[in-house]
Structure formats: structure tokens, C-alpha cells
Scaffold this motif. Structure first.
Motif, PDB file in Angstrom:
ATOM      1  N   ILE A  72     -72.164 -10.221  49.227  1.00 45.70           N
ATOM      2  CA  ILE A  72     -72.636 -10.511  47.887  1.00 45.70           C
ATOM      3  C   ILE A  72     -73.618 -11.582  48.079  1.00 45.70           C
ATOM      4  O   ILE A  72     -74.561 -11.857  47.287  1.00 45.70           O
ATOM      5  CB  ILE A  72     -71.273 -11.123  47.066  1.00 45.70           C
ATOM      6  CG1 ILE A  72     -70.510  -9.553  46.686  1.00 45.70           C
ATOM      7  CG2 ILE A  72     -71.649 -11.663  46.014  1.00 45.70           C
ATOM      8  CD1 ILE A  72     -69.146 -10.253  46.069  1.00 45.70           C
ATOM      9  N   GLN A  73     -73.330 -12.211  49.125  1.00 43.95           N
ATOM     10  CA  GLN A  73     -74.148 -13.623  49.217  1.00 43.95           C
ATOM     11  C   GLN A  73     -75.474 -13.114  49.848  1.00 43.95           C
ATOM     12  O   GLN A  73     -76.475 -13.955  50.157  1.00 43.95           O
ATOM     13  CB  GLN A  73     -73.565 -14.636  50.188  1.00 43.95           C
ATOM     14  CG  GLN A  73     -72.403 -15.229  49.681  1.00 43.95           C
ATOM     15  CD  GLN A  73     -72.590 -16.330  48.652  1.00 43.95           C
ATOM     16  OE1 GLN A  73     -73.608 -16.473  48.221  1.00 43.95           O
ATOM     17  NE2 GLN A  73     -71.438 -16.869  47.966  1.00 43.95           N
ATOM     18  N   GLY A  74     -75.707 -11.996  50.366  1.00 45.23           N
ATOM     19  CA  GLY A  74     -77.116 -11.370  50.806  1.00 45.23           C
ATOM     20  C   GLY A  74     -77.245 -10.774  52.025  1.00 45.23           C
ATOM     21  O   GLY A  74     -78.165 -10.507  52.487  1.00 45.23           O
ATOM     22  N   ARG A  76     -77.491  -8.082  54.375  1.00 44.13           N
ATOM     23  CA  ARG A  76     -77.977  -6.623  54.016  1.00 44.13           C
ATOM     24  C   ARG A  76     -77.331  -5.568  54.544  1.00 44.13           C
ATOM     25  O   ARG A  76     -77.891  -4.807  55.257  1.00 44.13           O
ATOM     26  CB  ARG A  76     -79.656  -6.513  54.028  1.00 44.13           C
ATOM     27  CG  ARG A  76     -80.205  -7.414  53.386  1.00 44.13           C
ATOM     28  CD  ARG A  76     -81.696  -6.925  52.985  1.00 44.13           C
ATOM     29  NE  ARG A  76     -82.431  -8.114  52.482  1.00 44.13           N
ATOM     30  CZ  ARG A  76     -83.767  -8.310  52.291  1.00 44.13           C
ATOM     31  NH1 ARG A  76     -84.505  -7.216  53.138  1.00 44.13           N
ATOM     32  NH2 ARG A  76     -84.472  -9.177  51.702  1.00 44.13           N
TER      33      ARG A  76
ATOM     34  N   ALA B 123     -78.153 -14.743  48.404  1.00 45.64           N
ATOM     35  CA  ALA B 123     -78.799 -13.719  47.174  1.00 45.64           C
ATOM     36  C   ALA B 123     -78.319 -14.122  45.800  1.00 45.64           C
ATOM     37  O   ALA B 123     -79.105 -13.606  44.982  1.00 45.64           O
ATOM     38  CB  ALA B 123     -78.032 -12.441  47.575  1.00 45.64           C
ATOM     39  N   ASP B 132     -86.728 -12.550  47.588  1.00 46.00           N
ATOM     40  CA  ASP B 132     -86.863 -11.094  47.404  1.00 46.00           C
ATOM     41  C   ASP B 132     -88.243 -10.683  47.231  1.00 46.00           C
ATOM     42  O   ASP B 132     -88.450  -9.728  47.536  1.00 46.00           O
ATOM     43  CB  ASP B 132     -86.020 -10.939  46.113  1.00 46.00           C
ATOM     44  CG  ASP B 132     -84.964  -9.656  46.556  1.00 46.00           C
ATOM     45  OD1 ASP B 132     -84.547  -9.777  47.649  1.00 46.00           O
ATOM     46  OD2 ASP B 132     -84.740  -8.756  45.525  1.00 46.00           O
ATOM     47  N   ASP B 135     -89.736 -10.390  50.228  1.00 51.14           N
ATOM     48  CA  ASP B 135     -88.836  -9.787  51.140  1.00 51.14           C
ATOM     49  C   ASP B 135     -88.692 -10.535  52.462  1.00 51.14           C
ATOM     50  O   ASP B 135     -88.677 -10.028  53.375  1.00 51.14           O
ATOM     51  CB  ASP B 135     -89.629  -8.497  51.579  1.00 51.14           C
ATOM     52  CG  ASP B 135     -88.609  -7.371  52.361  1.00 51.14           C
ATOM     53  OD1 ASP B 135     -87.450  -7.326  51.787  1.00 51.14           O
ATOM     54  OD2 ASP B 135     -88.830  -6.553  53.257  1.00 51.14           O
ATOM     55  N   MET B 136     -88.178 -11.695  52.298  1.00 56.12           N
ATOM     56  CA  MET B 136     -87.725 -12.613  52.975  1.00 56.12           C
ATOM     57  C   MET B 136     -86.453 -12.986  53.171  1.00 56.12           C
ATOM     58  O   MET B 136     -85.554 -13.015  52.025  1.00 56.12           O
ATOM     59  CB  MET B 136     -88.465 -13.886  52.959  1.00 56.12           C
ATOM     60  CG  MET B 136     -89.897 -14.002  53.671  1.00 56.12           C
ATOM     61  SD  MET B 136     -90.750 -15.595  53.172  1.00 56.12           S
ATOM     62  CE  MET B 136     -89.581 -16.852  53.815  1.00 56.12           C
ATOM     63  N   GLN B 137     -85.838 -12.740  54.335  1.00 55.57           N
ATOM     64  CA  GLN B 137     -84.383 -13.135  54.321  1.00 55.57           C
ATOM     65  C   GLN B 137     -83.968 -14.261  55.249  1.00 55.57           C
ATOM     66  O   GLN B 137     -84.562 -14.231  56.387  1.00 55.57           O
ATOM     67  CB  GLN B 137     -83.697 -12.053  54.983  1.00 55.57           C
ATOM     68  CG  GLN B 137     -82.225 -12.172  54.689  1.00 55.57           C
ATOM     69  CD  GLN B 137     -81.446 -10.893  54.977  1.00 55.57           C
ATOM     70  OE1 GLN B 137     -81.715  -9.860  55.461  1.00 55.57           O
ATOM     71  NE2 GLN B 137     -80.180 -10.756  54.520  1.00 55.57           N
ATOM     72  N   MET B 139     -80.882 -16.373  55.072  1.00 52.59           N
ATOM     73  CA  MET B 139     -79.469 -16.238  55.463  1.00 52.59           C
ATOM     74  C   MET B 139     -79.136 -14.920  55.951  1.00 52.59           C
ATOM     75  O   MET B 139     -79.928 -13.731  55.874  1.00 52.59           O
ATOM     76  CB  MET B 139     -78.672 -16.351  54.364  1.00 52.59           C
ATOM     77  CG  MET B 139     -78.726 -17.530  53.359  1.00 52.59           C
ATOM     78  SD  MET B 139     -78.365 -19.228  54.472  1.00 52.59           S
ATOM     79  CE  MET B 139     -79.987 -19.830  54.949  1.00 52.59           C
ATOM     80  N   PHE B 140     -78.117 -15.029  57.097  1.00 48.11           N
ATOM     81  CA  PHE B 140     -77.886 -13.983  57.677  1.00 48.11           C
ATOM     82  C   PHE B 140     -78.884 -13.212  58.600  1.00 48.11           C
ATOM     83  O   PHE B 140     -79.074 -12.340  58.924  1.00 48.11           O
ATOM     84  CB  PHE B 140     -77.309 -12.691  56.792  1.00 48.11           C
ATOM     85  CG  PHE B 140     -76.050 -13.259  55.928  1.00 48.11           C
ATOM     86  CD1 PHE B 140     -74.902 -13.540  56.494  1.00 48.11           C
ATOM     87  CD2 PHE B 140     -76.460 -13.115  54.712  1.00 48.11           C
ATOM     88  CE1 PHE B 140     -74.056 -14.141  55.561  1.00 48.11           C
ATOM     89  CE2 PHE B 140     -75.250 -13.851  53.772  1.00 48.11           C
ATOM     90  CZ  PHE B 140     -74.210 -14.184  54.317  1.00 48.11           C
TER      91      PHE B 140
END
Lengths: 335, 275
Positions: A72-74, A76, B123, B132, B135-137, B139-140
């Protein structure tokens, strides 16, 4: 000084380049690592033959509620393989990451394999434990994780409760008194399944460890010298292991085809054989016949049939000050 | 006057007792666990050691940990020096406040720090749409690991430099400016030589913290093996896999890094005291 930068640049290149190749990320529950480490190469080979594409499958493991939170927090993840369907429901409710009817997209409630609860007892079963009722015999102490934090223990609680409902019938007071007594026998509530295993094995607490049948077999295999024994009680809960692809993430990662194929592969004979070798119960008829002697016959009930929907179960049993909390405090008073 | 002559009988047995307690506690609490880590790491034998070390996930965890530390240290080095320069060379309203703010990472639990970053850059955070769109992430993924590590380890350099730069004063620098030196030259030729050991000391501490950080990193990592799993996180996962020997090997690696850091630190302290 410049020489130092070259390896660093290589590491950067290595870390970022992986984005280009086709990858699947499977977010899964805590104890499924060995399982998927075994199954993933089979699918990679299968997919290679079918489409000519080389896939890399990455794994992330943790408590399934925590994993759902991360998605939920991202995080993927393309697919989830959980041990609680409520944790997939949350992905719909809180993040709208997949449709509400995810259960209907794959056979058997989108659960390619299942398990049930089993007892792990010490060498020679000295307390003579065979049924749920035996767990409240004089002097028996139990170990299982906290139903508040662990899906595993929620199933244990529901299995015991369901068994009591069968035994006491309409006598609700009798059911509640027995479950309170059952809960009062727990020596320690760990937060997760592996923690409870540590309490039982390393700290030598309790006479019976209650966990998934698959995990019980796994522990026996891990500690062959202890002579631990497995007992599967005659009535039991059906624990589903639901899977789903995350529509929003696969659309973004361009992996819809691969994600679906991966989950469908779990229903194939090849994968079901592997699942059975990890002591999970499977649906594939041929495999089922071959491994029948691994799995003691037990009468399984669906949580939904006995307790209503999972949402209802959560409100009536696991919410704060609901049935579980009441029975726990009643059990404490008894002691 | 010899101190021993003033000791009464009570103090005479008090001294060995206190020393004995101190030594025993050090051995029981510090030395034995440390030795045990290496003992347990070797429990699988040399073959087991090699097998665990060449595991791609382990290698990746080692590389990732060094990579994160390798980015964190230069960032905090520059950032820390700038802040220290700022608060010791200029007086401005809010100077004290700035100094206090620098300590926030020490006061806040690392897990909370991780959560803050997750809520902000995750997110559901305010930047979600922007990230978004490109298209950059963060976190994680590894940028998130670097961000939280920079956060938890940023006070070290500042904390080392501020007291030193305050006592050094500004006379030398003012003299250089009066003689016509440019700002950059003043920093390079006057300030930096004066603070270099303290700076290095700060770097060592930053590095130690960056390598060992668990709490904040565990929140934003998503623990994807072979992607976002640092060495401290890998220890926990190996332990949960029933691979106790592997967990201790990873722990021993971290311990070795820590010991190397301590040796360098002791050397620098000695050097610092000599200067």
C-alpha cells in the motif's frame, strides 16, 4: 582517488541496470522462502520454453499484514502469495490496487494450496495429545503466537473454537469456558510463528506447539535429533494460502502476462508436486493420490462456513475487546 | 603523598572489588558475545563459511551496505562541514535552533525516522503523483535506503566539528581574508588543515552508523533479497531461515567492519590528542 570511483560506478551500474530486464516481485509471508526458492526456478524454465523470455523472480518475505502495508505504501510487488485473504482484501480496500473479486480470478478461491493446524509434541507424546480437547488436560501447557499479531495463531484460535462448537453444540457458555481454559494454557504468546518455534525448541517451553501442518513437518525435519512428533487433530480448520496479481503494479511494470502465468503455474502438476513436498495440501488429483499417506485424514471446515465472513470474524473475535480479549482475560482470572 | 597510605582497610578491598566487577562486566557483556559471534560463524566450518559467503544474496547485501555507506559518508561530510561552518563563523537569528535541529536524528528513534520518510515519499505521500509521473521510486529501492541512512547519521560530523571550530575562533581566517585570500582559499589552506582530524573522526562515526543501521532501513527497504536487503537486514532474514551459521557469518562481517572502524578511530583519537 579516481581509482576509488571506478568500483563505485560499477556498483551503481549494477544496482540500476537490473531495472531493464524483465522481473517479477513476489511479496510473500514469512516462512515461504524455502518454498519459493524451490518453485521459482521451475517457473523461470517453464516461461523460457513457452515465451523465450528470461525472467528474474525476486522475493520479499515478512508477516503478511506487514507485507500488505508495504505494498500500500508503494512496494511494487507484481504478485502476492499470502497466508491470509484479509491481507489481500486490504489491498483493495485501502489502496484499490486490485479488484474486489480477486478470489474469483483463479481456481479454489485463488488458493493454489492449503494447510491446516497441527500439534508438535515432544518425543513419545508423553501427555497423550490426540484431539483439541486433550489440550486442556491436567498439566498441559501450550505454545502458539499471539492471535492479535499472527495469522497463524488466528487460525489456531478459530480451529480450537470451531472444534469446541462441535463438541458443546448449543451450549455457548460451555464453548466459551473451554476456549478460555485453552487460552489460559498458553505459556508464552510470541508475535510470530518462528518466534513461537524458538520458544518451544530453544527455550523448551510448553508441551505442545500449535502451528501450520506444513511448518510442523518442517520443524521436525530441522531438528531430527529431538524426536518431535506430529499430531493432526480429527477436526480442523482449512487454512487457505491465497494468491493474486496486483493489477496496478503489473500495469506499471508491464508484467501482467508474466504475473498471471506465474500464479497459474502454481496450479500445475509440477508445482503442486513441489508444494506437496513442502507438506502443503494440494488440489491436483494425481498429486493428491500420490501423497495421500503424508497427510492424515481430518475433517476440515471453512472459516466462512462456521464464523461468517472474515470481516465479521475480525469484528466479532479479533477487534479490541471482542471475543478473543474477553476470553483471554477470563482465562487469566481462572489461573 | 602516596595514595595507598591514605587508604583505610575498607578502601583497600574496595579497589580490587571495583576493578574486578568492571573487568567481569566487560568480559561478560562485551568480550564473550563478540568472541561468540566469530565462534558461531565458524561453526559451519570453512566449507560452510565459503558456501554462505559466495551466496549471491549475501554478496549483494555486502555490496549494497558498502554502497549505501559510500554515498552517505560524502553527503554528510559536505553537509556537516557546511552546517558547522555556518553556525560557528556567523551569528544569525535561529542559530541555536539550527544547532538543536541537527540533533533531531539522535533524539528520534530510527524506526520513526523510517516511517516519516515512508509517509512522505511513499505511494500515499504528498509527492506520490510527482514521483509517479517521472516513474521514480524512492521508497523500497536503494535511494530510500540512502535517504534514511543520511538522516540517521547526519549529526556526527557536525557534532565533531562545532566544538572544535568554536574554540579555534576566527582570527586566522580573518587574517587570511585581510591578506586578500579568497573564501575558497581560506577554507582550503586555513580551516581544513585545522579541522582535518576531527572531520575524519566524524566520517568514521558516520560510516559506522551507516553500515550498521537497522531500524530506519528496515522500514523503507521492503527486504527484497538481492535488491534492497542490507547486511543488518540480511542477518535477521538468515536467522528466520533457520540458517543460524549464515546469520552469524553476516554478523561477523559487520563486527569486522566495526572493529576496523574502532582501530582507525583509536588511531585518530591518539593523533588528535597529539595535535
Amino acid at each position: 582517488m579516481r581509482r576509488l570511483w571506478i568500483p563505485l560506478a560499477l556498483v551503481v551500474a549494477q544496482l540500476t541496470s537490473t531495472v531493464q530486464a524483465k522481473e517479477l516481485l513476489n511479496s510473500s509471508y514469512d516462512i515461504a522462502r524455502e518454498l519459493f526458492a524451490d518453485i521459482n526456478p521451475l517457473f523461470v524454465e517453464h516461461w523460457q520454453q513457452q515465451s523465450g523470455e528470461t525472467l528474474t523472480i525476486n522475493q520479499s518475505h515478512g508477516g503478511s499484514s506487514r507485507q500488505a502495508q508495504a505494498i500500500i505504501q508503494g512496494l511494487r510487488a507484481d504478485v502476492v502469495t499470502f497466508n491470509q485473504s484479509t491481507d489481500i482484501d486490504i489491498l483493495h480496500q485501502r489502496g484499490n490496487l486490485l479488484p474486489e473479486n480477486w478470489r474469483e480470478r483463479l481456481p479454489n478461491n485463488a488458493s493454489p494450496y492449503y494447510s491446516t493446524m497441527a500439534f508438535l509434541v515432544r518425543k513419545g507424546n508423553p501427555k497423550g495429545i490426540e484431539t483439541w480437547e486433550d489440550l486442556t488436560k491436567e498439566g498441559v501447557t501450550l505454545v502458539f503466537p499471539n492471535p492479535k499479531t499472527s495469522g497463524n495463531a488466528r487460525y489456531t484460535y478459530l480451529a480450537a473454537y470451531g472444534d469446541a462448537l462441535q463438541r458443546f453444540g448449543d451450549d455457548r457458555a460451555g464453548v466459551r469456558a473451554w476456549v478460555a481454559e485453552f487460552l489460559s494454557r498458553v505459556a508464552v504468546f510470541d508475535t510470530g510463528g518462528r518466534g513461537a518455534t524458538t520458544s518451544f525448541i530453544d527455550r523448551n517451553l510448553g508441551d505442545v506447539l500449535i502451528t501450520f501442518e506444513s511448518e510442523v513437518n518442517n520443524i521436525i525435519k530441522q531438528y531430527p535429533d529431538l524426536g518431535l512428533e506430529r499430531v493432526v487433530p480429527p477436526t480442523n480448520v482449512l487454512a487457505e494460502f491465497p494468491v493474486a496479481w496486483i493489477d496496478r503494479n503489473v500495469a506499471r511494470n508491464g508484467t501482467e502476462q508474466q504475473a498471471k502465468a506465474y500464479l497459474e503455474f502454481l496450479y500445475s502438476e509440477q508445482a503442486q508436486r513441489r508444494l506437496a513436498s513442502f507438506y502443503y495440501r494440494v488440489h491436483h488429483e494425481a498429486v493428491k493420490a500420490d501423497v495421500a499417506d503424508q497427510f492424515p485424514a481430518t475433517e476440515l471446515f471453512h472459516v466462512e462456513d462456521v464464523f461468517g465472513s472474515w470481516e465479521q470474524v475480525n469484528i466479532e473475535h479479533f477487534a479490541n475487546n471482542a471475543e478473543l480479549d474477553k476470553l483471554l482475560s477470563e482465562g487469566r482470572r481462572r489461573r | 603523598m602516596k595514595p595507598s597510605s591514605t587508604l583505610n582497610s575498607q578502601q583497600r578491598w574496595l579497589r580490587p572489588l571495583l576493578i574486578g566487577t568492571g573487568v567481569t562486566l566487560t568480559v561478560v557483556l562485551l568480550v564473550i558475545p563478540l568472541v561468540f559471534i566469530f565462534y558461531a560463524a565458524m561453526s559451519a566450518g570453512l566449507g560452510g563459511l565459503w558456501h554462505n559467503l559466495k551466496d549471491p544474496d549475501m554478496l549483494h547485501a555486502i555490496c549494497l551496505t558498502l554502497f549505501v555507506a559510500g554515498l552517505t559518508v560524502p553527503i554528510n561530510l559536505v553537509f556537516g562541514t557546511l552546517i558547522a561552518w555556518c553556525v560557528t563563523r556567523f551569528t544569525f537569528p535561529g542559530r541555536r535552533l539550527l544547532l538543536t535541529m541537527i540533533d533531531i536524528p539522535f533524539a528520534v528513534s530510527p524506526v520513526v525516522a523510517g516511517l516519516l520518510y515512508l509517509l512522505l515519499y511513499g505511494a500515499n505521500g504528498p509527492f506520490a503523483n510527482l514521483l509517479d509521473h517521472y516513474d521514480m521510486q524512492l521508497m523500497f529501492a536503494w535511494p530510500g535506503l540512502v535517504m534514511v541512512t543520511v538522516f540517521v547519521s547526519c549529526p556526527f560530523v557536525v557534532r565533531e566539528l562545532v566544538p572544535l571550530m568554536s574554540t579555534l575562533g576566527t582570527e586566522q581566517e580573518e587574517a587570511a581574508v585581510l591578506l586578500g585570500a579568497s573564501g575558497w582559499k581560506v577554507f582550503w589552506d586555513i580551516t581544513l588543515p585545522n579541522i582535518r582530524w576531527a572531520l575524519l573522526y566524524g566520517v568514521i562515526l558516520t560510516n559506522a552508523r551507516a553500515v550498521g543501521e537497522f531500524g530506519a532501513v528496515s522500514v523503507v527497504s521492503g527486504t527484497i533479497r538481492g535488491q534492497t536487503n542490507t547486511l543488518p537486514l540480511h542477518i535477521e532474514l538468515l536467522q528466520q531461515d533457520y540458517n543460524t551459521a549464515g546469520a552469524f557469518i553476516a554478523a561477523a562481517l559487520l563486527t569486522l567492519i566495526a572493529i576496523a572502524t574502532l582501530v582507525v578511530k583509536a588511531f585518530l583519537q591518539w593523533k588528535l590528542a597529539k595535535d
